[in-house]
Design an enzyme around this catalytic site. Structure first.
Site, PDB file in Angstrom:
ATOM      1  N   ASN A 156       0.694  -1.199   0.034  1.00 18.38           N
ATOM      2  CA  ASN A 156      -0.088  -0.063   0.075  1.00 18.38           C
ATOM      3  C   ASN A 156       0.752   1.252  -0.053  1.00 18.38           C
ATOM      4  O   ASN A 156       0.389   2.366  -0.283  1.00 18.38           O
ATOM      5  CB  ASN A 156      -1.032  -0.049   1.134  1.00 18.38           C
ATOM      6  N   LYS A 179      12.582  -7.582   1.614  1.00 16.91           N
ATOM      7  CA  LYS A 179      11.783  -8.324   0.882  1.00 16.91           C
ATOM      8  C   LYS A 179      10.283  -7.497   0.619  1.00 16.91           C
ATOM      9  O   LYS A 179       9.537  -7.452   1.434  1.00 16.91           O
ATOM     10  CB  LYS A 179      11.156  -9.629   1.341  1.00 16.91           C
ATOM     11  N   CYS A 288      -3.301   1.403   6.867  1.00 19.46           N
ATOM     12  CA  CYS A 288      -3.563   0.910   8.152  1.00 19.46           C
ATOM     13  C   CYS A 288      -4.170   1.827   9.122  1.00 19.46           C
ATOM     14  O   CYS A 288      -4.595   1.426  10.055  1.00 19.46           O
ATOM     15  CB  CYS A 288      -2.321   0.121   8.748  1.00 19.46           C
TER      16      CYS A 288
HETATM   17  P1  ADP Z   1      -1.463  -7.738   2.977  1.00 21.81           P
HETATM   18  O1  ADP Z   1      -2.646  -8.531   3.358  1.00 21.81           O
HETATM   19  O2  ADP Z   1      -1.349  -6.245   3.109  1.00 21.81           O
HETATM   20  O3  ADP Z   1      -1.097  -8.045   1.661  1.00 21.81           O
HETATM   21  P2  ADP Z   1       0.560  -9.428   4.178  1.00 21.81           P
HETATM   22  O4  ADP Z   1       0.859  -9.395   5.663  1.00 21.81           O
HETATM   23  O5  ADP Z   1       0.011 -10.430   3.427  1.00 21.81           O
HETATM   24  O6  ADP Z   1      -0.523  -8.002   4.091  1.00 21.81           O
HETATM   25  O7  ADP Z   1       1.792  -9.028   3.205  1.00 21.81           O
HETATM   26  C1  ADP Z   1       2.679  -8.321   3.871  1.00 21.81           C
HETATM   27  C2  ADP Z   1       3.946  -8.735   3.251  1.00 21.81           C
HETATM   28  O8  ADP Z   1       4.334  -9.896   4.137  1.00 21.81           O
HETATM   29  C3  ADP Z   1       4.173  -8.827   1.778  1.00 21.81           C
HETATM   30  O9  ADP Z   1       5.590  -8.663   1.348  1.00 21.81           O
HETATM   31  C4  ADP Z   1       3.824 -10.408   1.969  1.00 21.81           C
HETATM   32  O10 ADP Z   1       4.716 -11.251   0.759  1.00 21.81           O
HETATM   33  C5  ADP Z   1       4.623 -10.925   3.137  1.00 21.81           C
HETATM   34  N1  ADP Z   1       4.219 -12.340   3.698  1.00 21.81           N
HETATM   35  C6  ADP Z   1       3.208 -12.941   3.184  1.00 21.81           C
HETATM   36  N2  ADP Z   1       3.097 -14.122   3.874  1.00 21.81           N
HETATM   37  C7  ADP Z   1       4.363 -14.310   4.478  1.00 21.81           C
HETATM   38  C8  ADP Z   1       4.932 -15.392   5.355  1.00 21.81           C
HETATM   39  N3  ADP Z   1       4.396 -16.294   5.494  1.00 21.81           N
HETATM   40  N4  ADP Z   1       6.217 -14.825   5.843  1.00 21.81           N
HETATM   41  C9  ADP Z   1       6.852 -13.778   5.429  1.00 21.81           C
HETATM   42  N5  ADP Z   1       6.315 -12.838   4.809  1.00 21.81           N
HETATM   43  C10 ADP Z   1       4.965 -13.026   4.258  1.00 21.81           C
END
Ligand code: ADP
Length: 485
Positions: A156, A179, A288
């Site tokens: 976002n 990442k 957020c």
């Molecule tokens: P959103 O719902 O805002 O996309 P996420 O928490 O899914 O929020 O994603 C935020 C970040 O966390 C992204 O960079 C995503 O790739 C990463 N992410 C998602 N799943 C995992 C995981 N299991 N371990 C580490 N990073 C993750």
């Protein structure tokens, strides 16, 4: 293309060079406004993460040894490089994320402010000398960088969520492995292009894309990485905190929210409406700290609802963020749109009354009409979950005690807002609301000089301000004896 094509890097930045995934696999990235493909970035996993951490670890010693002033000069050069290409970087950001160009530019400029702030704040990492209880010993307290930091960031704010982590980390003397979200990798990889342009030493900033779970797990387990900084969902934040806890790593977590936006009878209604528009609809409701539950006191409920609807009709123009005059970009993807749609349907089934919007817009792109629902009630999903989209739900309340209880009745504690002209009430509210960020008669409060962080399930730690630097520092106590005093 409306920006310099050299900014599209279909490679990862590790140890100052551009690499592909070992497997050669890639992940596609699309423009949410048009559904057109933008490019393919490497689908990296454990091995490439190990490589990035090892590069950051190798770069740590020389980076940490530099004076704060020398690190500051590098960081300002990075900012100069970004500002020189801010128009291109903003167009790239809008293309992969969707937000209006003016907001994209604003985001990048704010990111630069974070980095410049920390470039200076790094010169003020003071320690202490503590009066010693022993006549012949002295007590010295110093602060040291935690080591290599791992940053996992969301889509976002594809630039500024990285900038504020990177700024604090580099100023503290840490190196970093980043990442970004799979939906917005190019704005992150552009930091690599800028780092090259600015002549930053290789390995200080490393950026890799790919399998989130694998990259996250390697960051948590690898002993050469000492800190995890994450912005994203509470679900993933808890998972990472648990993994990092196994290896006793320092963590900072900026997670979800469910912000109450409270308007009292004695509020300046026009200001409250302007604040609600800014807080609720910025980034199409995808922040957020966006207002999620708008509570209006009974005496001004009807008047506020009318004024808000008029302002929504006048100010909120959905469309491709690259076009002039657009204020509402698309949602990031189909899943995001479905969540908003399900919150709208749920609210209408439970007695909400639709005053504006209510459905998807257009046949290409993930656009949802700015939506206003009155008569919202606590049993609705919008009251309990973060909608993360352009749905304004209005709840009616009667008393101050009632609203404090309602506002705090959530597992989240990131941002909250209230509007009143009563100073005593302002302090009563500030002190009773269980939130990390409080907007009093203001709907947008983020600045690099103030701390940003949540309580309860909204996270741990702060970003921005002098406090944000502590998250990248360890305290060391040295007891100096044998002084012959
Ligand atoms: P959103 O719902 O805002 O996309 P996420 O928490 O899914 O929020 O994603 C935020 C970040 O966390 C992204 O960079 C995503 O790739 C990463 N992410 C998602 N799943 C995992 C995981 N299991 N371990 C580490 N990073 C993750």
């Amino acid at each position: 293309m409306s920006f310099d094509p050299a900014l599209i890097k279909n490679a990862n930045f590790i140890d100052g060079t551009w690499i592909s995934a070992n497997s050669g696999e890639t992940l596609g990235v699309t423009n949410p406004a048009t559904w057109e493909p933008i490019g393919e970035v490497p689908n990296c996993g454990r091995d490439e993460t190990k490589k990035a951490i090892s590069a950051a670890h190798k770069a740590l010693k020389p980076w940490k040894k530099l004076t704060a002033e020398a690190r500051s000069e590098h960081m300002h050069k990075l900012c100069d490089a970004i500002m020189e290409q801010i128009a291109d970087l903003a167009a790239l950001l809008t293309t992969e994320m969707g937000k209006p160009l003016a907001e994209a530019k604003g985001e990048i400029a704010l990111g630069v402010k974070y980095i410049r702030f920390y470039a200076e704040e790094g010169k003020r990492v003071y320690g202490d000398t503590i009066p010693s209880p022993w006549a012949d010993r002295r007590i010295l307290v110093t602060k040291e960088p935690v080591g290599v930091a791992g940053a996992i960031t969301p889509w976002n704010f594809p630039n500024s969520m990285i900038a504020r982590k990177l700024g604090a980390a580099l100023a503290a003397g840490c190196t970093i492995v980043i990442k970004p979200s799979e939906f917005t990798p190019y704005s992150a990889l552009a930091f690599g292009v800028m780092a090259e342009k600015a002549g930053l030493p290789g390995g200080v900033i490393n950026i890799l894309t790919g399998n989130a779970a694998e990259i996250g797990a390697e960051m948590c387990e690898n002993p050469d990485l000492r800190k995890i900084t994450f912005t994203g969902s509470t679900r993933v934040g808890k998972l990472l905190a648990a993994q990092a806890g196994q290896h006793m790593k320092k963590i900072s977590m900026e997670l979800g929210g469910n912000a109450p936006f409270i308007v009292f009878d004695d509020a300046d209604l026009d200001k409250a409406v302007a604040g609600a528009i800014a807080s609720k609809f910025r980034n199409s409701g995808q922040t957020c700290v966006c207002a999620n539950r708008i509570y209006v006191q009974a005496g001004v409920y009807e008047a506020f609802a009318e004024k808000l609807k008029a302002a929504m009709d006048a100010d909120l123009i959905p469309g491709n963020g690259l076009e002039t005059g657009i204020t509402q970009g698309p949602l990031i993807n189909e899943a995001a749109l479905e969540k908003v749609d399900s919150h709208v349907k749920d609210a209408l089934e439970k007695g909400g009354s639709l005053k504006a919007g209510g459905s998807r817009v257009g046949s290409a792109g993930t656009f949802f009409a700015p939506t206003l629902i009155a008569n919202a009630t606590p049993d609705m999903r919008v009251a309990q979950e973060e909608t993360f989209g352009p749905l304004a739900a209005l709840f009616k309340f009667e008393t101050e005690d009632e609203i404090v209880a309602l506002a705090n009745n959530t597992e989240y504690g990131l941002a909250c807002y209230f509007y009143t002209s009563d100073l005593g009430r302002s302090f009563r509210m500030m002190e009773q609301l269980e939130y990390g960020l409080v907007g009093v008669n203001e709907g947008v409060i983020t600045t690099e000089v103030a701390p940003f962080g949540g309580v309860k399930d909204s996270g741990i730690g702060n970003e921005g301000s002098k406090y944000g630097l502590d998250d990248y520092l360890n305290i060391k106590y040295s007891c100096i004896g044998g002084l012959g005093l």
